[in-house]
Design a protein around this motif. Sequence first.
Motif, PDB file in Angstrom:
ATOM      1  N   ASP A   1       1.320 -31.895 -59.897  1.00  0.00           N
ATOM      2  CA  ASP A   1       0.423 -32.501 -58.908  1.00  0.00           C
ATOM      3  C   ASP A   1       0.289 -34.184 -59.457  1.00  0.00           C
TER       4      ASP A   1
ATOM      5  N   LYS B   1      -8.999 -29.936 -50.310  1.00  0.00           N
ATOM      6  CA  LYS B   1      -7.503 -29.883 -50.187  1.00  0.00           C
ATOM      7  C   LYS B   1      -7.475 -27.923 -51.234  1.00  0.00           C
ATOM      8  N   TYR B   2      -8.407 -28.759 -52.495  1.00  0.00           N
ATOM      9  CA  TYR B   2      -7.895 -27.377 -52.999  1.00  0.00           C
ATOM     10  C   TYR B   2      -8.919 -26.711 -52.627  1.00  0.00           C
TER      11      TYR B   2
ATOM     12  N   LEU C   1     -11.564 -36.475 -52.718  1.00  0.00           N
ATOM     13  CA  LEU C   1     -12.536 -35.239 -52.058  1.00  0.00           C
ATOM     14  C   LEU C   1     -11.746 -34.783 -51.209  1.00  0.00           C
ATOM     15  N   LEU C   2     -10.370 -35.763 -51.267  1.00  0.00           N
ATOM     16  CA  LEU C   2      -9.265 -35.418 -50.076  1.00  0.00           C
ATOM     17  C   LEU C   2      -8.800 -34.318 -50.481  1.00  0.00           C
ATOM     18  N   LEU C   3      -8.562 -34.564 -52.399  1.00  0.00           N
ATOM     19  CA  LEU C   3      -8.254 -33.382 -52.959  1.00  0.00           C
ATOM     20  C   LEU C   3      -9.277 -31.443 -52.955  1.00  0.00           C
TER      21      LEU C   3
ATOM     22  N   MET D   1      -4.794 -44.969 -51.002  1.00  0.00           N
ATOM     23  CA  MET D   1      -6.297 -43.726 -50.789  1.00  0.00           C
ATOM     24  C   MET D   1      -5.982 -43.904 -52.423  1.00  0.00           C
TER      25      MET D   1
ATOM     26  N   LEU E   1       2.941 -33.405 -52.977  1.00  0.00           N
ATOM     27  CA  LEU E   1       1.671 -32.568 -53.150  1.00  0.00           C
ATOM     28  C   LEU E   1       1.650 -31.426 -51.751  1.00  0.00           C
TER      29      LEU E   1
ATOM     30  N   GLU F   1      -0.697 -29.855 -51.147  1.00  0.00           N
ATOM     31  CA  GLU F   1      -1.191 -29.074 -49.902  1.00  0.00           C
ATOM     32  C   GLU F   1      -2.059 -29.772 -48.859  1.00  0.00           C
ATOM     33  N   LEU F   2      -1.205 -31.267 -49.338  1.00  0.00           N
ATOM     34  CA  LEU F   2      -1.442 -32.265 -48.009  1.00  0.00           C
ATOM     35  C   LEU F   2      -0.136 -32.352 -47.721  1.00  0.00           C
TER      36      LEU F   2
ATOM     37  N   ARG G   1      -7.105 -23.914 -49.927  1.00  0.00           N
ATOM     38  CA  ARG G   1      -6.337 -23.203 -50.523  1.00  0.00           C
ATOM     39  C   ARG G   1      -5.446 -22.376 -51.118  1.00  0.00           C
ATOM     40  N   LYS G   2      -6.614 -21.820 -52.325  1.00  0.00           N
ATOM     41  CA  LYS G   2      -6.231 -21.133 -53.483  1.00  0.00           C
ATOM     42  C   LYS G   2      -6.949 -19.859 -53.735  1.00  0.00           C
TER      43      LYS G   2
ATOM     44  N   LYS H   1      -1.483 -27.285 -61.494  1.00  0.00           N
ATOM     45  CA  LYS H   1      -1.423 -28.649 -60.976  1.00  0.00           C
ATOM     46  C   LYS H   1      -0.633 -29.913 -61.723  1.00  0.00           C
TER      47      LYS H   1
END
Lengths: 231, 498
Positions: free
Chosen positions: B385, B9-10, B4-6, A115, A101, A103-104, B13-14, B382
């Motif tokens: 992903d 991040k999302y 939550l992390l994603l 996770m 990914l 973004e990570l 980021r964009k 995405k």
Amino acid sequence: MSKQSTLLSAHDLHKHYHMGGEDLHILRGVDLTVKRNEWLAIIGSSGSGKSTLLHLLGGLDRPSQGQVYFDGDVVDMKRNSALDRYRNRDVGFVFQFYHLLPELTTLENVMLSRMVNSGVLGWLSVRAQVKERATQLLEQMGLSHRLKHRPNKLSGGERQRVAIARALLNEPPLLLADEPTGNLDADTGGQILELLQELHAGGQTIVMVTHDPKIAAAADRQLILERGRLQ
Amino acid sequence: MYKLLLIGKYLRRKLAPMFAALAVMLCTAMVMIVISVMGGFLTMMRASAQTLTGQITVYSDLTGFEGYKKLSELLLEHPDIEAATPLIRSYGLIKLHDVTKTVEVIGIEPATFTQVTGYRESLYWSKDDYLQMLDKMSPPLDERTPEIQKGIDRWKKSYDQMDLVEAGMTFQIPKPWSVGAIEYGCVMGIEVNPWNVRTDTGRYGIQNAGLGLPITLTVLPLAQSGSLQTLSPSVRKFAVVNEFKSGLYDVDANRVCVPFAVLQEMLDMHPKQVWETFDPQTGEPAGDPTIMPARISELMIQGRDGVALDQLKDDVQTIVNAFIASHRQQSPLWVQTWEERHATLLGAVEKEKGLLTVLFAIISVVAIVMIAVIFYMIVQDKTRDIGTLRAIGASRSGVASIFLGYGLAIGIVGSALGFALAASIVLNLNEIQDILFKLFGFKMWDPSVYYFERIPSQLDPKEVTIILLASVFSSLVGSVVPAWRASRQDPVEALRYE
Ligand SMILES: Nc1ncnc2c1ncn2[C@@H]1O[C@H](COP(=O)(O)OP(=O)(O)OP(=O)(O)O)[C@@H](O)[C@H]1O
Ligand SMILES: [Mg+2]
């Protein structure tokens, strides 16, 4: 369980694709047995259905017919949750194009496999532990200086090693690799191959797909996928 | 947890989520500003409507009703009623300079009228206005000769003695004015005088004010039967001692207040003795006169603080019913709250507010669609992903919840920003307008067109909360389809996706 017991087997796997009214019969009754600690390579020309087979074995796709057995039990292809669990705990996937990914960070990408199966509280309780294991894995892959980097800052070989670390984080009994060196030059591919050898030496069961016989030679056993069957 | 992390991040980021949040923000702000301004407008209209109307009015027709003193006493005995004032309402003609127009004439007792209404506050001119005008008209200090200065001082002194609010409260004509033999003052609505014009500050200029102007008022007295009693209209001269501004244009453009007793007499509603028999020789009245009691048109009532309007109305109605029963009251009496009296006006503004809110809410559907489109693009972006996540064991619902959570997050961020934007605009609306005016000479709210000097607005916590919840909900709705699509995404296809 004995060291020589069967970890994974497939019986009479069929896969059809329907395209514009045309029926593509890609897999025509694949039978396969993989022993514990074995390294199996599946070779075949492009389009022969190698990736398709690997996806079926890893529970990423459902066979049109036939069964996959893992560790003595049939893999329940009907229940989504069972499949999700199977993919998360029992197998680790490595792909030709790494699929990290963007973004990570490296470390986060690796920790992601743990996770996805924990809630917020569960995660907080295991976080430190997982982080340590991920760091350790990345160190083992020679990436300790790359923990905070994002994938786009890494070379292809480095990315593939991150992907392998991610696949191994949950200590899955089975590692599935789809052309892990396919996108790499010979040298880097060689490094990845060495890494797989190391893992195999450590007892990891591996099923690897490739169309390169030289790469396949590193495995214990080679099978050829041809006209929808394994020879 | 990875969700939550994603999401985090999302979000960071964009560019796309920024646009989505921007859309939510603008729609939220837009609806909030519209509601606030309309709400402020409504509040101001309500306040204006209340200015010269008592909470409760008891009224009959143009011919008026008798026994109001008794009724007023009865009413004041009630513990919830604080004040009551009698009022005479009629229609007439006024002539000021050479302009003749029809007006509504009301006769008031300022002392009690101001207890029941905001009469005193509505009086427009004060001594300060005169002093300011003098300052403006006086030549600059360095051009003043001792002669001019003396003149200015004399004027100042005479203005200083004159309290225009006091004049409005007593209908006494202030000393410095010489208006011949005219005895009584009157107070006109600020827009009755056609020469009154608002400057671009929204204030009226005192130079053209009708203050001190003699006006001629003509009214037609009615018999108690309702017929024109005499063919001779009743005419009197008044001097304008002040002008009032209630905030309701129709009232301010058409109403003239005169002393209660004077209007009562002009309309022949005052108490008088009437003889029914006459001496045939002399034509002089003979025998005992009949007493014709005084009449008024309305009684305005103010309740105590905190008494509910409907309760007050019911109480008044009860008292009025008892009064009618015991006084053989001829003409019917109606009891109305101030809200009922102004129902057509307030109802219209209320409906307008509701309509505008609905219209803008519909426009906000655009925001939902935009979020859906932007999210669809994000999901598209995405795809790989999503495949990866599924491959490492993420569930369908897990993937869906990433995008739902994402929508929620954008909704929260967007509506919070929208609230901030709306609040900063609404709270500084007039300042913003002033700046725009300075920069571009453009006025959103032209006080010479609109009747209020400043743009009214109010942020109602309840409405704000509803709008915030609605916009967060809308963002969530907008993300449902993309999230559903993401969850349906075949992982194998997704991994193949380049
Ligand atoms: N969703 C699909 N619909 C139709 N045909 C498909 C679909 N997925 C795969 N195929 C076809 O199935 C065949 C096998 O595909 P697969 O990706 O498994 O081949 P492969 O052996 O992995 O090839 P390569 O070496 O190029 O990776 C191909 O001919 C492909 O076109
Ligand atoms: Mg392939």
